[in-house]
Design an enzyme around this catalytic site. Structure first.
Site, PDB file in Angstrom:
ATOM      1  N   ASN A   9      65.496  33.286  -8.291  1.00 52.91           N
ATOM      2  CA  ASN A   9      65.679  33.087  -7.026  1.00 52.91           C
ATOM      3  C   ASN A   9      65.814  34.236  -6.537  1.00 52.91           C
ATOM      4  O   ASN A   9      66.847  35.112  -6.794  1.00 52.91           O
ATOM      5  CB  ASN A   9      67.145  32.364  -7.009  1.00 52.91           C
ATOM      6  N   TRP A  10      64.878  34.906  -5.583  1.00 53.58           N
ATOM      7  CA  TRP A  10      64.795  36.201  -5.147  1.00 53.58           C
ATOM      8  C   TRP A  10      65.773  36.568  -3.970  1.00 53.58           C
ATOM      9  O   TRP A  10      65.722  37.525  -3.589  1.00 53.58           O
ATOM     10  CB  TRP A  10      63.234  36.690  -4.743  1.00 53.58           C
ATOM     11  N   LYS A  11      66.156  35.423  -3.229  1.00 53.35           N
ATOM     12  CA  LYS A  11      67.233  35.490  -2.202  1.00 53.35           C
ATOM     13  C   LYS A  11      66.353  36.371  -1.216  1.00 53.35           C
ATOM     14  O   LYS A  11      65.162  36.178  -1.057  1.00 53.35           O
ATOM     15  CB  LYS A  11      68.503  36.028  -2.886  1.00 53.35           C
ATOM     16  N   HIS A  96      72.213  25.680  -3.002  1.00 47.95           N
ATOM     17  CA  HIS A  96      72.488  26.624  -3.513  1.00 47.95           C
ATOM     18  C   HIS A  96      74.038  27.025  -2.903  1.00 47.95           C
ATOM     19  O   HIS A  96      74.204  26.894  -1.776  1.00 47.95           O
ATOM     20  CB  HIS A  96      71.903  28.163  -3.347  1.00 47.95           C
ATOM     21  N   GLU A  98      75.432  29.666  -2.033  1.00 51.19           N
ATOM     22  CA  GLU A  98      75.361  30.495  -0.706  1.00 51.19           C
ATOM     23  C   GLU A  98      75.000  29.800   0.427  1.00 51.19           C
ATOM     24  O   GLU A  98      75.489  30.101   1.517  1.00 51.19           O
ATOM     25  CB  GLU A  98      74.429  31.739  -0.830  1.00 51.19           C
ATOM     26  N   GLU A 168      75.500  26.268 -11.514  1.00 53.46           N
ATOM     27  CA  GLU A 168      76.013  27.811 -11.155  1.00 53.46           C
ATOM     28  C   GLU A 168      77.386  27.703 -10.847  1.00 53.46           C
ATOM     29  O   GLU A 168      77.707  27.591  -9.606  1.00 53.46           O
ATOM     30  CB  GLU A 168      74.964  28.166 -10.080  1.00 53.46           C
ATOM     31  N   GLY A 174      76.135  36.772  -9.119  1.00 49.18           N
ATOM     32  CA  GLY A 174      75.937  38.151  -8.587  1.00 49.18           C
ATOM     33  C   GLY A 174      77.295  38.983  -8.988  1.00 49.18           C
ATOM     34  O   GLY A 174      77.458  40.012  -8.293  1.00 49.18           O
ATOM     35  N   SER A 213      74.501  35.529 -13.290  1.00 44.56           N
ATOM     36  CA  SER A 213      74.528  36.779 -14.152  1.00 44.56           C
ATOM     37  C   SER A 213      73.789  36.480 -15.287  1.00 44.56           C
ATOM     38  O   SER A 213      74.530  37.108 -16.336  1.00 44.56           O
ATOM     39  CB  SER A 213      76.005  37.309 -14.306  1.00 44.56           C
ATOM     40  N   GLY A 234      69.335  35.015 -10.510  1.00 45.95           N
ATOM     41  CA  GLY A 234      69.229  35.839  -9.225  1.00 45.95           C
ATOM     42  C   GLY A 234      68.631  37.348  -9.401  1.00 45.95           C
ATOM     43  O   GLY A 234      67.599  37.545  -9.544  1.00 45.95           O
ATOM     44  N   GLY A 235      69.658  38.129  -9.383  1.00 43.70           N
ATOM     45  CA  GLY A 235      69.349  39.570  -9.501  1.00 43.70           C
ATOM     46  C   GLY A 235      68.487  40.024 -10.701  1.00 43.70           C
ATOM     47  O   GLY A 235      67.402  40.959 -10.477  1.00 43.70           O
TER      48      GLY A 235
HETATM   49  C1  PEP Z   1      71.689  32.828  -7.968  1.00 43.83           C
HETATM   50  O1  PEP Z   1      72.036  33.034  -7.395  1.00 43.83           O
HETATM   51  O2  PEP Z   1      70.979  31.693  -8.212  1.00 43.83           O
HETATM   52  C2  PEP Z   1      72.218  33.546  -9.419  1.00 43.83           C
HETATM   53  C3  PEP Z   1      72.280  32.933 -10.331  1.00 43.83           C
HETATM   54  O3  PEP Z   1      72.421  34.832  -9.182  1.00 43.83           O
HETATM   55  P1  PEP Z   1      72.768  35.920 -10.179  1.00 43.83           P
HETATM   56  O4  PEP Z   1      71.748  35.814 -11.319  1.00 43.83           O
HETATM   57  O5  PEP Z   1      72.429  37.305  -9.463  1.00 43.83           O
HETATM   58  O6  PEP Z   1      73.952  35.541 -10.807  1.00 43.83           O
END
Ligand code: PEP
Length: 252
Positions: A9-11, A96, A98, A168, A174, A213, A234-235
């Site tokens: 997920n590049w956001k 998600h 967010e 999640e 994050g 994470s 994500g990151g």
């Molecule tokens: C996400 O937002 O789907 C996610 C898992 O982010 P991160 O890996 O950065 O915690």
């Protein structure tokens, strides 16, 4: 055998040219991981078409991060599931945290989005998970159950066969804090039980991804758990080497 999936997920990150470079990097390194692991990248809407082109001829699949709740019409700024499908997407991330937190997405909205996603032949990656207060109060099971009952339980048996769930925990997204492999397994097994209460044996086939994470250094331990079928990243999805490194977690 359930599908093994690593989805990125590049956001709201990368400009189109950067996204294309990232996608090319993923394609170039994909061969380092067993074909049994399915890689999906979910860039911003603005570069779906260009990334689709960069992925051509590879087994890396394309997803979107969201879609509209309506089919088409006077919905300024929205992007319909049919548009995403036309660009070559196979998946859409829905629910998600967010989107729930910052854009007020409710189960009611998500039910409408689900309808659009299936009507256009796409597969939803439906996210569930508790926030820190809910975890500390011991309510994480109830929160996930409710998020599943209010949306996933409205699917037909046929639709359910084409669903990916992502667990999640909001406190791990994050933040650098990861759920332990045991915490992930405990709740993934519970989610599967909830799914089985409605869909029976088909629940054993539903991929449940862990997100929060996740990185190359912790993926192997988490993915080794019986009910963890991969990750929503994500990151670490923003660097091809890390993203592919997470996929290698299945081979450790
Ligand atoms: C996400 O937002 O789907 C996610 C898992 O982010 P991160 O890996 O950065 O915690």
């Amino acid at each position: 055998m359930r599908k093994k999936i690593v989805a990125g997920n590049w956001k709201m990150n990368t400009l189109p040219a950067e996204g294309v470079e990232l996608a090319k990097g993923v394609v170039a390194q994909r061969g380092e991981v067993c074909e049994c692991v399915n890689f999906i990248v979910c860039p911003p809407f603005t570069h779906l078409a260009q990334v689709a082109e960069a992925l051509q001829g590879s087994t890396v699949e394309l997803g979107a991060q969201n879609c509209a709740a309506e089919a088409k019409g006077a919905y300024t700024g929205e992007v319909a599931a049919s548009m995403i499908a036309a660009l070559g997407c196979k998946y859409v991330i829905l629910g998600h945290s967010e989107r729930r937190q910052y854009y007020g997405e409710t189960s009611e909205t998500l039910n409408k989005k689900m309808e659009q996603v299936y009507a256009n032949g796409l597969t939803p990656i439906y996210c569930v998970g508790e926030n820190l207060d809910e975890r500390e109060a011991g309510n994480h099971f109830a929160v996930c159950k409710q998020q599943i009952e209010e949306v996933v339980f409205n699917l037909t048996e046929e639709q359910f066969k084409n669903l990916v769930i992502a667990y999640e925990p909001v406190w791990a997204i994050g933040t650098g804090k990861t759920a332990t492999a045991e915490q992930a397994q405990e709740i993934h097994a519970y989610i599967r039980e909830v799914l089985a209460s409605k869909f029976g044996a088909a629940a054993a086939e539903c991929p449940i991804l862990y997100g929060g994470s996740c990185k190359p250094s912790n993926a192997a331990e988490i993915f080794a758990k019986e009910d963890v079928d991969g990750g929503l990243i994500g990151g670490a999805a923003l660097k091809a080497e890390d993203f592919i490194g997470i996929g290698k977690g299945f081979m450790a």
